[in-house]
Design an enzyme around this catalytic site. Structure first.
Site, PDB file in Angstrom:
ATOM      1  CB  CYS A  15      -0.798  -0.041   1.031  1.00 45.59           C
ATOM      2  SG  CYS A  15      -1.638  -1.720   1.993  1.00 45.59           S
ATOM      3  NE  ARG A  61       4.077   1.592  -1.040  1.00 41.25           N
ATOM      4  CZ  ARG A  61       5.445   0.949  -1.218  1.00 41.25           C
ATOM      5  NH1 ARG A  61       6.346   1.031  -1.492  1.00 41.25           N
ATOM      6  NH2 ARG A  61       5.352   0.414   0.451  1.00 41.25           N
ATOM      7  CD1 TRP A 116      -2.448  -4.225  -4.689  1.00 42.07           C
ATOM      8  CD2 TRP A 116      -1.553  -5.454  -3.225  1.00 42.07           C
ATOM      9  NE1 TRP A 116      -1.994  -6.148  -5.205  1.00 42.07           N
ATOM     10  CE2 TRP A 116      -2.002  -6.644  -4.500  1.00 42.07           C
ATOM     11  CE3 TRP A 116      -0.493  -6.804  -2.395  1.00 42.07           C
ATOM     12  CZ2 TRP A 116      -1.274  -7.880  -4.891  1.00 42.07           C
ATOM     13  CZ3 TRP A 116       0.080  -7.919  -2.567  1.00 42.07           C
ATOM     14  CH2 TRP A 116      -0.883  -8.589  -3.918  1.00 42.07           C
ATOM     15  CG  ASN A 143       2.724  -1.194   3.019  1.00 40.22           C
ATOM     16  OD1 ASN A 143       2.500  -2.238   2.890  1.00 40.22           O
ATOM     17  ND2 ASN A 143       3.808  -0.635   3.084  1.00 40.22           N
ATOM     18  N   GLY A 144       1.193  -3.257   5.468  1.00 37.75           N
ATOM     19  CA  GLY A 144       1.715  -4.452   6.613  1.00 37.75           C
ATOM     20  C   GLY A 144       0.836  -5.309   6.521  1.00 37.75           C
ATOM     21  CD  GLU A 164      11.687  -9.764 -17.032  1.00 40.46           C
ATOM     22  OE1 GLU A 164      11.201  -8.308 -16.793  1.00 40.46           O
ATOM     23  OE2 GLU A 164      11.506 -10.315 -15.878  1.00 40.46           O
ATOM     24  CE  LYS A 202       8.352  -6.289 -16.917  1.00 43.94           C
ATOM     25  NZ  LYS A 202       8.962  -7.263 -15.700  1.00 43.94           N
ATOM     26  CD  GLU A 239       5.011  -7.931 -14.309  1.00 44.69           C
ATOM     27  OE1 GLU A 239       4.604  -7.218 -13.130  1.00 44.69           O
ATOM     28  OE2 GLU A 239       5.970  -8.103 -15.305  1.00 44.69           O
ATOM     29  CG  HIS A 243      12.885 -32.499 -23.129  1.00 49.78           C
ATOM     30  ND1 HIS A 243      12.407 -34.193 -23.860  1.00 49.78           N
ATOM     31  CD2 HIS A 243      13.898 -31.989 -23.672  1.00 49.78           C
ATOM     32  CE1 HIS A 243      14.210 -34.202 -24.455  1.00 49.78           C
ATOM     33  NE2 HIS A 243      14.270 -32.425 -23.443  1.00 49.78           N
ATOM     34  CE  LYS A 288       8.970  -1.104  -9.982  1.00 54.03           C
ATOM     35  NZ  LYS A 288       8.864  -1.715 -10.947  1.00 54.03           N
TER      36      LYS A 288
END
Ligand code: AGP
Length: 611
Positions: free
Chosen positions: A2, A27, A73, A99-100, A484, A488, A491, A507, A606
């Protein structure tokens, strides 16, 4: 997780807080709220982005010179108006943002329910708030004391900031595990999760440490520990400019940060790579060279994109330094009870320096005697303070949730560390060392040349924007780049995408290939090139939609039916820095094509400050 912002001083608090929340929206952005002292405490909160809150407050008298604000969040309690922060205590005397995560909130809640408390939300935060309120009411103590008593019972991570209607000129804040920075102005103070809401008002800041409590008035800042002893604030100067956190004329932070990379890679090399002297100067490495050179093994601990940078580093360090490397997902490493001890070197890679799993993983390893070396972007972050030493990536503030410029800067720093160790160990020739220095030095211009043909990448993106699935393949140094690229795309476009070592295809994954599946190969010229070209032919043979990141002028691709995105040639050791750029742009343009919010992808934040 947050974003929190608070203000006390002489200005109107609401506009300062609102602007700050917008800066911190990367965030968390599922609900937002503010609380102001204006003839008592007034709390306003709304589900959705900060703009929804702003709209709902048009025409409301928001005059106040002290206030707290939050963008959320969700962890405990779904995104909604009632679960949004700030929360007001049952007595109505105090309001709080958090926040937490309070891990032991359930037993505390039960105690309060037994006392007749009624909860308006499903959040752990409201439980801590009413716990403080209960101590305040029953102990006739100050809010500062009540917070201290409550926090001694709490298990978990927190930054909390409280308003008190009986002390309308004072904020109380405390921290453990989540980030808090306080900006010092003339007769005013600014509190935030990071410096971006503060930079336009002051460059004088104090980073609060774990188990510290701050009592803040307009003209006074007092720091204490949970033992009620005073702590001298360590005032630092911010070395960033406001422009660094603005969009700079780009439509999105993600695109700005992709285009920042020629400069950020240059900044990462500046003052470290000395081509004239043929050397590398990195203070944190130099001071601990003996430990690094004699490391029994290097264990890289990270999450997400930072983990992918670690995987590239495994190839580079083993190749150049001949030191065994293990790359660990922090979230698994922290619980696996790994065999770690003195002689082991841990590389903690993190953009934010606040990722909870990485923090706990390295705290555990540190407790077992391992040496912690941080590769971080955010100066003064928690991991920076836990690490024995480290190197910053100097990529500047990264606002877009999808990491781009921090990734390439991480690769460059890891390359420089590996080269420094290899030179000291003599595991590579001086000629090879100098050659790779020159390769690193050439990167900013090569990145700029890839960006100059971004339109061609946009055409490929538009062609594949409606795909429902995507496969990314690479070998050697390009395998992590493929991972990566897949991350991306997931996301930013919400398309299901997988990264795989190209040879693994036979395979299993090759069963997915048909005329609808885009299959992207990171196929630049390196030791694996021929093998990759034959893998691409296998996809052509099965009518898969072939896409390739290839080296400029690579004629071996001509016979393939594929959409090609060219990059300048480079040594395979540094090439991942270039090869990821077309993948960043591809995911960005596909996200735009699909009409998505590329800076604030759904369900993401983030920095993930809770596990
Ligand atoms: C990458 O685009 C994501 N934002 C995410 O995977 C991120 O890399 C991960 O959460 C690790 O964050 P850190 O580098 O700040 O520790």
């Amino acid at each position: 997780m947050c974003g929190i912002v608070a203000y006390v001083g002489t200005r109107e608090a609401y506009p300062v807080i609102l602007k700050g929340l917008k800066r911190l929206e990367y965030r968390g952005y599922d609900s937002a709220g503010v609380a102001l002292i204006n003839d008592g405490i007034k709390v306003y909160k709304k589900q959705g982005k900060v703009s929804a809150l702003e709209e709902s407050l048009l025409g409301v008298d928001l005059h106040a010179t002290i206030g707290i604000g939050h963008t959320r969040w969700a962890t405990h309690g779904e995104p909604s108006d009632r679960n949004a922060h700030p929360h007001l205590s049952s007595s109505g005397r105090i309001a709080m943002i958090h926040n937490g995560i309070i891990e032991n909130f359930a037993p505390i809640k039960q105690e309060l329910l037994n006392k007749g408390y009624v909860f308006k939300s499903d959040t752990d935060t409201e439980v801590l708030l009413n716990f403080i309120d209960d101590i305040l009411t029953n102990n006739a103590c100050s809010l500062e004391e009540a917070v201290r008593i409550a926090l001694k019972r709490v298990v978990g991570a927190y930054v909390i900031v409280l308003l008190d209607k009986e002390n309308p000129d004072t904020l109380i804040a405390a921290r453990k595990g989540s980030p808090l920075v306080i900006g010092i102005g003339k007769d005013e103070h600014f509190l935030a999760s990071d410096a971006s809401p503060i930079i336009e008002y002051t460059k004088e800041v104090v980073y609060i440490n774990d188990y510290e409590l701050a009592i803040i008035k307009g003209d006074e800042l007092v720091l204490k520990n949970l033992g009620n002893e005073k702590v001298t604030p360590f005032v630092q100067q911010l070395d960033m400019e406001l422009a660094a956190i603005e969009k700079g004329g780009y439509d999105h932070f993600m695109l700005k940060e992709i285009y920042d990379q020629p400069q950020t890679v240059f900044d990462c090399l500046r003052g470290r790579l000395d081509l004239a002297k043929g050397d590398l100067v990195m203070g944190g490495v130099q001071a601990n060279l003996e430990k690094l050179v004699n490391a029994k093994r290097i264990i890289i601990v990270a999450c997400g994109t930072s983990w992918h940078a670690g995987l590239v580093a495994e190839y580079v360090i083993e190749e150049l330094c001949r030191i065994p490397v293990e790359v660990e997902y922090a979230s698994e490493f922290r619980y696996r009870n790994p065999i770690v001890g003195p002689g082991d070197v841990i590389f903690a890679i993190s953009q934010s320096g606040e990722t909870a799993d990485t923090i706990v993983a390295i705290e555990n390893a540190k407790a077992k005697g391992a040496f912690i070396f941080g590769i971080l972007n955010v100066v003064g972050s928690s991991i920076a303070r836990i690490s024995h030493a480290g190197a910053y990536t100097h990529a500047g503030p990264e606002i877009g949730v999808a990491s781009t410029k921090a990734f390439t800067a991480q690769l460059v720093v890891l390359n420089m560390i590996a080269l420094k160790i290899a030179k000291e160990k003599g595991s590579i020739s001086n000629e090879r060392f100098l050659q790779l220095l020159a390769e690193l030095n050439a990167l900013p211009d090569k990145i700029a040349s890839i960006l100059s043909v971004a339109d061609a990448i946009r055409v490929v993106a538009q062609k594949h924007a409606n795909a429902s699935s995507f496969l990314f393949l690479g070998r050697g140094y390009n395998f992590p780049v493929a991972l990566e690229g897949a991350l991306k795309l997931k996301e930013i476009s919400y398309i299901h995408a997988e990264g795989y070592p190209a040879a693994e295809m036979k395979h299993g994954p090759i069963a997915l290939v048909d005329e609808n599946l885009p299959v992207l190969f990171v196929a630049t010229k390196d030791a694996y090139h021929e093998k990759v070209v034959s893998n691409m032919q296998e996809i052509n043979a099965r009518k898969g939609k072939l896409i390739g990141v290839v080296t400029e002028g690579d004629t071996s691709m001509k016979m393939l039916k594929a959409d090609l995105m060219e990059v300048p040639s480079a040594d395979e050791i540094v090439a991942p820095v270039l090869n990821v750029i077309p993948l960043q742009l591809l995911s960005y343009y596909i996200g735009i094509e699909r009409g998505l919010d590329v800076d604030r992808p759904r369900n993401l934040a983030k920095s993930v400050t809770v596990e």
